[in-house]
Write a protein that holds these residues in place. Structure first.
Motif, PDB file in Angstrom:
ATOM      1  N   THR A  36     -26.334 -18.107 -32.712  1.00  0.00           N
ATOM      2  CA  THR A  36     -26.251 -17.483 -31.597  1.00  0.00           C
ATOM      3  C   THR A  36     -27.700 -16.810 -31.225  1.00  0.00           C
ATOM      4  OG1 THR A  36     -24.036 -16.888 -31.842  1.00  0.00           O
ATOM      5  CG2 THR A  36     -25.061 -15.491 -30.532  1.00  0.00           C
ATOM      6  N   ALA A  37     -28.056 -16.147 -32.210  1.00  0.00           N
ATOM      7  CA  ALA A  37     -29.411 -15.322 -32.058  1.00  0.00           C
ATOM      8  C   ALA A  37     -30.485 -16.410 -31.687  1.00  0.00           C
ATOM      9  CB  ALA A  37     -29.948 -14.801 -33.525  1.00  0.00           C
ATOM     10  N   LEU A  38     -30.513 -17.814 -32.333  1.00  0.00           N
ATOM     11  CA  LEU A  38     -31.701 -18.514 -31.935  1.00  0.00           C
ATOM     12  C   LEU A  38     -31.252 -18.936 -30.300  1.00  0.00           C
ATOM     13  CD1 LEU A  38     -31.532 -21.037 -34.972  1.00  0.00           C
ATOM     14  CD2 LEU A  38     -33.477 -19.429 -34.035  1.00  0.00           C
ATOM     15  N   ARG A  39     -30.278 -19.156 -29.753  1.00  0.00           N
ATOM     16  CA  ARG A  39     -29.978 -19.339 -28.498  1.00  0.00           C
ATOM     17  C   ARG A  39     -30.504 -18.155 -27.654  1.00  0.00           C
ATOM     18  NH1 ARG A  39     -26.229 -17.792 -25.228  1.00  0.00           N
ATOM     19  NH2 ARG A  39     -24.684 -17.087 -26.819  1.00  0.00           N
ATOM     20  N   VAL A  51     -30.590  -6.497 -30.860  1.00  0.00           N
ATOM     21  CA  VAL A  51     -29.520  -6.734 -32.086  1.00  0.00           C
ATOM     22  C   VAL A  51     -28.061  -6.479 -31.337  1.00  0.00           C
ATOM     23  CG1 VAL A  51     -28.352  -5.741 -34.091  1.00  0.00           C
ATOM     24  CG2 VAL A  51     -30.823  -5.997 -34.021  1.00  0.00           C
ATOM     25  N   ASP A  52     -27.994  -5.660 -30.238  1.00  0.00           N
ATOM     26  CA  ASP A  52     -26.794  -5.192 -29.683  1.00  0.00           C
ATOM     27  C   ASP A  52     -26.456  -6.666 -28.586  1.00  0.00           C
ATOM     28  OD1 ASP A  52     -26.326  -2.966 -30.568  1.00  0.00           O
ATOM     29  OD2 ASP A  52     -27.385  -2.022 -28.567  1.00  0.00           O
ATOM     30  N   GLN A  53     -27.331  -7.364 -28.175  1.00  0.00           N
ATOM     31  CA  GLN A  53     -27.039  -8.628 -27.510  1.00  0.00           C
ATOM     32  C   GLN A  53     -26.579  -9.689 -28.285  1.00  0.00           C
ATOM     33  OE1 GLN A  53     -31.038  -8.845 -25.784  1.00  0.00           O
ATOM     34  NE2 GLN A  53     -30.192  -8.363 -23.834  1.00  0.00           N
ATOM     35  N   ILE A  54     -27.216  -9.811 -29.495  1.00  0.00           N
ATOM     36  CA  ILE A  54     -26.767 -10.865 -30.519  1.00  0.00           C
ATOM     37  C   ILE A  54     -25.498 -10.548 -31.184  1.00  0.00           C
ATOM     38  CG2 ILE A  54     -27.463 -11.783 -32.987  1.00  0.00           C
ATOM     39  CD1 ILE A  54     -30.184 -11.146 -32.257  1.00  0.00           C
ATOM     40  N   GLY A  59     -19.741 -11.826 -30.770  1.00  0.00           N
ATOM     41  CA  GLY A  59     -18.308 -11.557 -30.820  1.00  0.00           C
ATOM     42  C   GLY A  59     -17.926 -10.599 -32.214  1.00  0.00           C
ATOM     43  N   ILE A  60     -19.117 -10.090 -32.545  1.00  0.00           N
ATOM     44  CA  ILE A  60     -18.844  -9.014 -33.584  1.00  0.00           C
ATOM     45  C   ILE A  60     -19.402  -7.695 -33.250  1.00  0.00           C
ATOM     46  CG2 ILE A  60     -19.246 -10.934 -35.402  1.00  0.00           C
ATOM     47  CD1 ILE A  60     -22.058  -9.962 -35.688  1.00  0.00           C
ATOM     48  N   SER A  61     -19.126  -6.609 -34.137  1.00  0.00           N
ATOM     49  CA  SER A  61     -19.773  -5.415 -33.960  1.00  0.00           C
ATOM     50  C   SER A  61     -21.182  -5.192 -34.233  1.00  0.00           C
ATOM     51  CB  SER A  61     -19.150  -4.226 -34.315  1.00  0.00           C
ATOM     52  OG  SER A  61     -18.998  -4.310 -35.858  1.00  0.00           O
ATOM     53  N   ARG A  62     -21.986  -4.365 -33.809  1.00  0.00           N
ATOM     54  CA  ARG A  62     -23.323  -4.005 -34.502  1.00  0.00           C
ATOM     55  C   ARG A  62     -23.273  -3.752 -35.741  1.00  0.00           C
ATOM     56  NH1 ARG A  62     -28.423  -1.807 -32.131  1.00  0.00           N
ATOM     57  NH2 ARG A  62     -29.312  -0.576 -33.938  1.00  0.00           N
ATOM     58  N   PHE A  66     -25.205  -6.040 -39.012  1.00  0.00           N
ATOM     59  CA  PHE A  66     -25.916  -5.363 -40.070  1.00  0.00           C
ATOM     60  C   PHE A  66     -25.183  -5.520 -41.665  1.00  0.00           C
ATOM     61  CE2 PHE A  66     -27.708  -2.671 -36.722  1.00  0.00           C
ATOM     62  CZ  PHE A  66     -29.094  -3.212 -36.625  1.00  0.00           C
ATOM     63  N   HIS A  67     -24.108  -5.982 -41.453  1.00  0.00           N
ATOM     64  CA  HIS A  67     -23.530  -6.493 -42.913  1.00  0.00           C
ATOM     65  C   HIS A  67     -23.965  -7.813 -43.390  1.00  0.00           C
ATOM     66  CE1 HIS A  67     -20.300  -6.801 -46.055  1.00  0.00           C
ATOM     67  NE2 HIS A  67     -20.037  -7.893 -45.508  1.00  0.00           N
ATOM     68  N   TYR A  68     -24.630  -8.579 -42.458  1.00  0.00           N
ATOM     69  CA  TYR A  68     -25.244  -9.925 -42.793  1.00  0.00           C
ATOM     70  C   TYR A  68     -26.642  -9.745 -42.750  1.00  0.00           C
ATOM     71  CZ  TYR A  68     -20.244 -11.935 -41.998  1.00  0.00           C
ATOM     72  OH  TYR A  68     -19.218 -12.056 -42.484  1.00  0.00           O
TER      73      TYR A  68
END
Length: 210
Positions: A36-39, A51-54, A59-62, A66-68
């Protein structure tokens, strides 16, 4: 060192135990966030993507992001602390009488991904790593941290006396090896994955040793 790319996970030689369901799930989510980030990076550029956009697009929370990943930069560069520790452990595990150059070359092989993975994704990560201005500071920080980790063992292999802080000559040695590693990854990305990064690394080191 084949197909080494920023953001790639490392393997531990001899690890054969299959991953647990929890680990497989974690890897799947990790891969989805990365894709998703690469796209978004391709559409908007690395600097402009937040980060918020990613997180929203994945479909995850901010907080889950940061867990990943510790940061947007870590998504591209990988966990530099863990990777550096893995290289250090591999270096210290080399035969005590092995010379510095072959020892650090062998240690860098732990950066090889556990499998070939998605070549297009690895190439995209490598190109972002090379082109994004904000990653240059992160790259410098990584190099300095890895110098601290690797220099003590290299210092011993160079036959230099032990010191409380790494000898400048040992730090320079590690800096040169890291520069050769970066050059190998850049050449691999520029060739669209056709160049052999190990060969490029060896050729760069041969020049340094000449």
């Amino acid at each position: 060192m084949q197909n080494v790319a920023p953001g790639a996970s490392y393997y531990t030689e001899g690890m054969t135990k299959p991953p647990s369901l929890r680990e497989r799930t974690r890897r799947a989510v990790h891969a989805e966030i990365t894709a998703t980030a690469l796209r978004l990076f391709r559409e908007h550029g690395f600097e402009a993507t937040t980060v918020d956009q990613i997180a929203a697009a994945a479909g995850i929370s901010r907080r889950s992001f940061f867990h990943y990943f510790a940061s947007k930069e870590d998504l591209v560069m990988g966990d530099t602390v863990a990777l550096g520790a893995a290289v250090r452990d591999a270096l210290t595990a080399r035969p005590a009488d092995e010379a510095a150059w072959p020892a650090i070359r062998a240690a860098f092989l732990v950066l090889v991904p556990a499998d070939d993975g998605d070549l297009a994704e690895q190439l995209a990560l490598a190109r972002i790593h090379h082109d994004a201005p904000s990653l240059r500071a992160s790259l410098l920080e990584k190099h300095l941290r890895w110098q601290e980790l690797l220099a003590p063992d290299i210092q011993r292999r160079l036959g230099l006396p032990a010191t409380d802080t790494p000898d400048p000559r040992a730090r320079a040695f590690v800096a040169a090896a890291l520069a050769a590693l970066d050059a190998a990854v850049d050449a691999w990305a520029a060739s669209n994955g056709t160049a052999d990064p190990v060969q490029v690394f060896d050729e760069a080191i041969a020049v340094l040793r000449a």
